[in-house]
Scaffold this motif. Sequence first.
Motif, PDB file in Angstrom:
ATOM      1  N   HIS A  57       0.610  -1.428   0.012  1.00  0.00           N
ATOM      2  CA  HIS A  57      -0.157  -0.044  -0.072  1.00  0.00           C
ATOM      3  C   HIS A  57       0.902   1.113   0.135  1.00  0.00           C
ATOM      4  N   ASP A  58       0.295   2.431  -0.753  1.00  0.00           N
ATOM      5  CA  ASP A  58       1.169   3.574  -0.515  1.00  0.00           C
ATOM      6  C   ASP A  58       0.738   4.480   0.120  1.00  0.00           C
ATOM      7  N   SER A  59      -0.508   4.294   0.963  1.00  0.00           N
ATOM      8  CA  SER A  59      -0.896   5.398   1.949  1.00  0.00           C
ATOM      9  C   SER A  59      -1.549   4.554   3.072  1.00  0.00           C
ATOM     10  N   LEU A  60      -1.640   5.184   4.344  1.00  0.00           N
ATOM     11  CA  LEU A  60      -2.410   4.581   5.527  1.00  0.00           C
ATOM     12  C   LEU A  60      -3.597   4.345   5.256  1.00  0.00           C
ATOM     13  N   GLU A  61      -4.495   5.453   4.598  1.00  0.00           N
ATOM     14  CA  GLU A  61      -5.827   5.373   4.364  1.00  0.00           C
ATOM     15  C   GLU A  61      -5.916   4.224   3.412  1.00  0.00           C
ATOM     16  N   SER A  62      -5.176   3.699   2.479  1.00  0.00           N
ATOM     17  CA  SER A  62      -5.356   2.661   1.609  1.00  0.00           C
ATOM     18  C   SER A  62      -5.319   1.410   2.595  1.00  0.00           C
ATOM     19  N   VAL A  63      -4.309   1.322   3.539  1.00  0.00           N
ATOM     20  CA  VAL A  63      -4.394   0.203   4.521  1.00  0.00           C
ATOM     21  C   VAL A  63      -5.585   0.110   5.213  1.00  0.00           C
ATOM     22  N   TYR A  64      -6.350   1.070   5.641  1.00  0.00           N
ATOM     23  CA  TYR A  64      -7.342   1.040   6.488  1.00  0.00           C
ATOM     24  C   TYR A  64      -8.693   0.889   5.776  1.00  0.00           C
ATOM     25  N   HIS A  65      -8.673   1.018   4.474  1.00  0.00           N
ATOM     26  CA  HIS A  65      -9.724   0.709   3.798  1.00  0.00           C
ATOM     27  C   HIS A  65      -9.680  -0.830   3.510  1.00  0.00           C
ATOM     28  N   ALA A  66      -8.494  -1.515   3.249  1.00  0.00           N
ATOM     29  CA  ALA A  66      -8.207  -2.976   3.214  1.00  0.00           C
ATOM     30  C   ALA A  66      -8.415  -3.847   4.340  1.00  0.00           C
ATOM     31  N   LEU A  67      -8.339  -3.316   5.441  1.00  0.00           N
ATOM     32  CA  LEU A  67      -8.298  -4.023   6.741  1.00  0.00           C
ATOM     33  C   LEU A  67      -9.287  -3.650   7.617  1.00  0.00           C
ATOM     34  N   ASP A  68      -9.759  -4.455   8.613  1.00  0.00           N
ATOM     35  CA  ASP A  68     -10.865  -4.136   9.533  1.00  0.00           C
ATOM     36  C   ASP A  68     -10.125  -4.051  11.006  1.00  0.00           C
ATOM     37  N   PHE A  69      -9.740  -2.768  11.094  1.00  0.00           N
ATOM     38  CA  PHE A  69      -8.897  -2.658  12.312  1.00  0.00           C
ATOM     39  C   PHE A  69      -9.937  -2.736  13.664  1.00  0.00           C
ATOM     40  N   GLU A  70     -11.356  -2.602  13.427  1.00  0.00           N
ATOM     41  CA  GLU A  70     -12.003  -2.540  14.603  1.00  0.00           C
ATOM     42  C   GLU A  70     -11.967  -3.808  15.544  1.00  0.00           C
ATOM     43  N   ARG A  71     -11.480  -4.943  14.583  1.00  0.00           N
ATOM     44  CA  ARG A  71     -11.629  -6.215  14.930  1.00  0.00           C
ATOM     45  C   ARG A  71     -10.071  -7.001  14.811  1.00  0.00           C
ATOM     46  N   TYR A  72      -8.984  -6.146  14.850  1.00  0.00           N
ATOM     47  CA  TYR A  72      -7.637  -6.456  14.729  1.00  0.00           C
ATOM     48  C   TYR A  72      -7.403  -7.138  16.039  1.00  0.00           C
ATOM     49  N   PRO A  73      -6.983  -8.422  16.121  1.00  0.00           N
ATOM     50  CA  PRO A  73      -6.822  -9.366  17.324  1.00  0.00           C
ATOM     51  C   PRO A  73      -5.921  -8.815  18.367  1.00  0.00           C
ATOM     52  N   PRO A  74      -4.703  -8.285  17.869  1.00  0.00           N
ATOM     53  CA  PRO A  74      -3.813  -7.800  18.852  1.00  0.00           C
ATOM     54  C   PRO A  74      -4.309  -6.678  19.712  1.00  0.00           C
ATOM     55  N   ASN A  75      -5.114  -5.708  19.112  1.00  0.00           N
ATOM     56  CA  ASN A  75      -5.679  -4.722  19.774  1.00  0.00           C
ATOM     57  C   ASN A  75      -6.707  -5.114  20.679  1.00  0.00           C
ATOM     58  N   VAL A  76      -7.718  -5.866  20.032  1.00  0.00           N
ATOM     59  CA  VAL A  76      -8.907  -6.286  20.960  1.00  0.00           C
ATOM     60  C   VAL A  76      -8.418  -6.876  22.258  1.00  0.00           C
ATOM     61  N   ALA A  77      -7.485  -7.816  21.940  1.00  0.00           N
ATOM     62  CA  ALA A  77      -7.135  -8.706  23.285  1.00  0.00           C
ATOM     63  C   ALA A  77      -6.413  -7.832  24.311  1.00  0.00           C
ATOM     64  N   VAL A  78      -6.127  -6.755  24.089  1.00  0.00           N
ATOM     65  CA  VAL A  78      -5.420  -5.938  25.178  1.00  0.00           C
ATOM     66  C   VAL A  78      -6.249  -4.544  25.492  1.00  0.00           C
ATOM     67  N   ASN A  79      -7.428  -4.478  24.891  1.00  0.00           N
ATOM     68  CA  ASN A  79      -8.193  -3.172  24.654  1.00  0.00           C
ATOM     69  C   ASN A  79      -8.544  -2.858  26.297  1.00  0.00           C
ATOM     70  N   GLU A  80      -8.980  -3.858  27.088  1.00  0.00           N
ATOM     71  CA  GLU A  80      -9.559  -3.593  28.697  1.00  0.00           C
ATOM     72  C   GLU A  80      -8.296  -3.241  29.386  1.00  0.00           C
ATOM     73  N   ASN A  81      -7.355  -3.941  29.181  1.00  0.00           N
ATOM     74  CA  ASN A  81      -6.070  -3.720  30.119  1.00  0.00           C
ATOM     75  C   ASN A  81      -5.518  -2.190  29.829  1.00  0.00           C
ATOM     76  N   GLU A  82      -5.493  -1.961  28.389  1.00  0.00           N
ATOM     77  CA  GLU A  82      -4.993  -0.386  28.252  1.00  0.00           C
ATOM     78  C   GLU A  82      -5.919   0.602  28.608  1.00  0.00           C
ATOM     79  N   VAL A  83      -7.289   0.394  28.825  1.00  0.00           N
ATOM     80  CA  VAL A  83      -8.323   1.383  29.282  1.00  0.00           C
ATOM     81  C   VAL A  83      -7.968   1.379  30.791  1.00  0.00           C
ATOM     82  N   GLN A  84      -7.723   0.331  31.530  1.00  0.00           N
ATOM     83  CA  GLN A  84      -7.668   0.423  32.962  1.00  0.00           C
ATOM     84  C   GLN A  84      -6.257   1.081  33.342  1.00  0.00           C
TER      85      GLN A  84
END
Length: 290
Positions: A57-84
């Motif tokens: 990809h040539d831009s971050l916007e292009s990446v976000y159109h291609a990937l579903d980061f709302e459900r990106y497993p590494p982020n989802v797995a640590v979400n509650e710990n990061e919030v705390q």
Amino acid sequence: CSSFFFFLFFFFFFQAEDGIRDLVRSRGLGDVYKRQVDRLGKMLLGLDPNNLSLPFHDSLESVYHALDFERYPPNVAVNENEVQQIIRVAMRAPKGPVLDLACGTGRIANALAEKGLKTIGIDNLLVQLEKAKAADSTGIVEYKLADWHKLPLKDKSISVVVLLGRSLCHTKDRLDLEEVFREIKRVLKPGGIILFDLPDPHEGQYLQNRKNLQNVLIQFGVPEKKVLLDQIEYVADSADGTNFYSRYIPLQETIQAISDRLKLNTRMVSRIPIPKSEGDFNCYFEAIPS
């Protein structure tokens, strides 16, 4: 090798303005050169450069159109710990709003609002903010479309600034990273705290991708003594094994040098394995203006 590729490697290696991303974009380069850069990105990863099913990809916007980061497993797995973690930081900071900078689809900002924290979310991609607003069950998060180099906020108005999900890897280079921190410092209240994370460049796939760049540079004729691993702060990688792009991975020495120039007391507060990864680690930092 061609003079174009020799120039490209030096451009990329010495961290010139926008690195490989700008070379991919339409800035006077024809389709042939764009394909060459696409091939280069795959070579840096040790992939088949002729495999057209793996887009670079040539831009971050292009990446976000291609990937579903709302459900990106590494982020989802640590979400509650990061919030705390953010809540604990906010308890030590002066009273005021929390800024989720590069908030993306609002996974952090919306969770903080649900915990009762006054939260502002800023991102530079409208498509991300629209998703964040739609997911805000409280309806109280103040979302703003803006660039992190010019925040639409008053001086000394924010209690805590949060940059998680390794978002700082989307800065262009060390100069760009310093400008982002400079702008964050402007809006931070006295005694305010910056909480950010970065991948450990000396572990797992991040280390391997830095070595890939080192090896390809040597193969293309750059003298080996000029290709020092501890100077390489770029990687070409992928969040899903299919969509690839380049990112800036600053070394801890770079973070310390920037902190010294900006008079930030910065320290690593934790280092944990990145879930769903192969030996990668995430480092969390706190920075407080002196």
